[in-house]
Design an enzyme around this catalytic site. Structure first.
Site, PDB file in Angstrom:
ATOM      1  N   HIS A 199      -7.595  -5.627  -0.317  1.00  0.00           N
ATOM      2  CA  HIS A 199      -6.329  -4.896  -0.398  1.00  0.00           C
ATOM      3  C   HIS A 199      -5.214  -5.568   0.397  1.00  0.00           C
ATOM      4  O   HIS A 199      -4.099  -5.062   0.433  1.00  0.00           O
ATOM      5  CB  HIS A 199      -6.584  -3.476   0.143  1.00  0.00           C
ATOM      6  CG  HIS A 199      -5.488  -2.492  -0.096  1.00  0.00           C
ATOM      7  ND1 HIS A 199      -5.003  -2.179  -1.348  1.00  0.00           N
ATOM      8  CD2 HIS A 199      -4.765  -1.728   0.776  1.00  0.00           C
ATOM      9  CE1 HIS A 199      -4.052  -1.275  -1.243  1.00  0.00           C
ATOM     10  NE2 HIS A 199      -3.879  -0.984   0.027  1.00  0.00           N
ATOM     11  N   ASP A 213      -9.659  -5.033  -5.906  1.00  0.00           N
ATOM     12  CA  ASP A 213      -9.156  -4.205  -4.793  1.00  0.00           C
ATOM     13  C   ASP A 213      -9.880  -2.872  -4.826  1.00  0.00           C
ATOM     14  O   ASP A 213      -9.715  -2.086  -5.767  1.00  0.00           O
ATOM     15  CB  ASP A 213      -7.647  -4.007  -4.944  1.00  0.00           C
ATOM     16  CG  ASP A 213      -7.025  -3.213  -3.804  1.00  0.00           C
ATOM     17  OD1 ASP A 213      -7.768  -2.641  -2.982  1.00  0.00           O
ATOM     18  OD2 ASP A 213      -5.785  -3.149  -3.741  1.00  0.00           O
ATOM     19  N   SER A 246       0.832  -1.198   0.000  1.00  0.00           N
ATOM     20  CA  SER A 246       0.000   0.000   0.000  1.00  0.00           C
ATOM     21  C   SER A 246       0.872   1.256   0.000  1.00  0.00           C
ATOM     22  O   SER A 246       1.676   1.452  -0.899  1.00  0.00           O
ATOM     23  CB  SER A 246      -0.958  -0.037   1.193  1.00  0.00           C
ATOM     24  OG  SER A 246      -2.029   0.866   1.045  1.00  0.00           O
TER      25      SER A 246
END
Length: 273
Positions: free
Chosen positions: A250, A221, A100
């Site tokens: 995610h 996602d 991320s």
């Protein structure tokens, strides 16, 4: 006057586990801590030296003064911390797995110090989250503003709801795990980090990344659409490959760990790197 340098190893709860010639650095994202890697650590530590740590915004960080909202208003500052931690531990030619926000932090760090990394593995990363002309980042500006408002007005309720969106809802154990990790953040810190992430735009930095990259993305996602992966693949000028992991959410390290490990095996053993 002698100024004592703060040990980032201590502040960031950094530890190196396992054996092997190569070092893998696992860098978690917003709301997480090093515990999100627990399902894949046993496998990785059999073959690699693995560095895990907690970013200073994490609820696992014991030093409540380590995070300063004014200082950490850009992911670039986190990149400096990553560089300083790797230098402190005297690591070189490491494989960085950034999840991320840490995917872009890894890119920024590699631009500044390419000698530290021989490979970047970018899991669910994005250079920009807000849609604009000619670019689909996945969020409208109004969506992001609503996120900020929800964090500010009722953080605990938002953390629980947000966790059901970003973690595969078919895996309630993992949803609960992330929800607890996210909920341990101080609300004012969570708001500050969320603003740093969602308001960032590092698209212009992608063509400066020269360390070989593998982008890993789940098929569904809600945070990072496939359009972002395609954009990154096109803009990164160095060697780049894309690996798609079947699944929702995610957080493939929580909900699709076996498939993720299969991709890691392919990527980390590749003679191309």
């Amino acid at each position: 006057m002698v100024v004592l340098k703060v040990s980032l190893k201590a502040t960031m709860n950094a530890r190196i586990i396992g054996n092997g010639e190569d070092t893998v650095i696992l860098a978690h994202g917003f709301g997480g801590d090093q515990s999100i890697w627990e399902k894949i650590l046993p496998s990785l530590t059999q073959r690699y030296r693995v560095l895990v740590f907690d970013w200073n915004f994490s609820g696992a960080c014991k030093d409540s003064k380590a995070y300063d909202a004014l200082k950490y208003s850009s992911l670039d500052v986190f990149a400096n911390d990553l560089i300083d931690l790797v230098d402190e531990l005297k690591l070189r030619d490491a494989i960085l797995v950034g999840h991320s926000m840490s995917a872009m932090i890894g890119c920024l760090a590699s631009i500044k110090r390419p000698d530290l990394f021989k490979k970047l593995v970018l899991v669910g990363g994005s250079p920009r989250y807000i849609n604009c002309e000619g670019y689909e980042g996945g969020f409208e500006k109004s969506d992001v503003e609503q996120i900020f408002l929800n964090i500010e007005t009722n953080f605990i309720a938002w953390a629980s709801y947000f966790s059901t969106l970003v973690v595969d809802s078919n895996d309630p154990f993992s949803v609960e795990k992330f929800s607890k990790s996210l909920g341990r953040m101080r609300p004012e810190v969570a708001l500050s980090v969320a603003k740093t992430i969602f308001c960032s735009d590092f698209r212009d930095c992608l063509d400066k990344v020269r360390v070989p990259c593998t982008i890993i993305q789940t098929t569904n996602d809600i945070v990072v659409p496939i359009s972002v992966v395609q954009y990154m693949e096109k803009k990164i000028k160095g060697d780049v490959t894309v690996e798609i992991v079947e699944g929702d959410g995610h957080f493939p390290m929580l909900t699709n760990e076996n498939l993720l490990l299969d991709v890691f095996d392919k990527v980390l053993k590749s003679d191309a790197y």
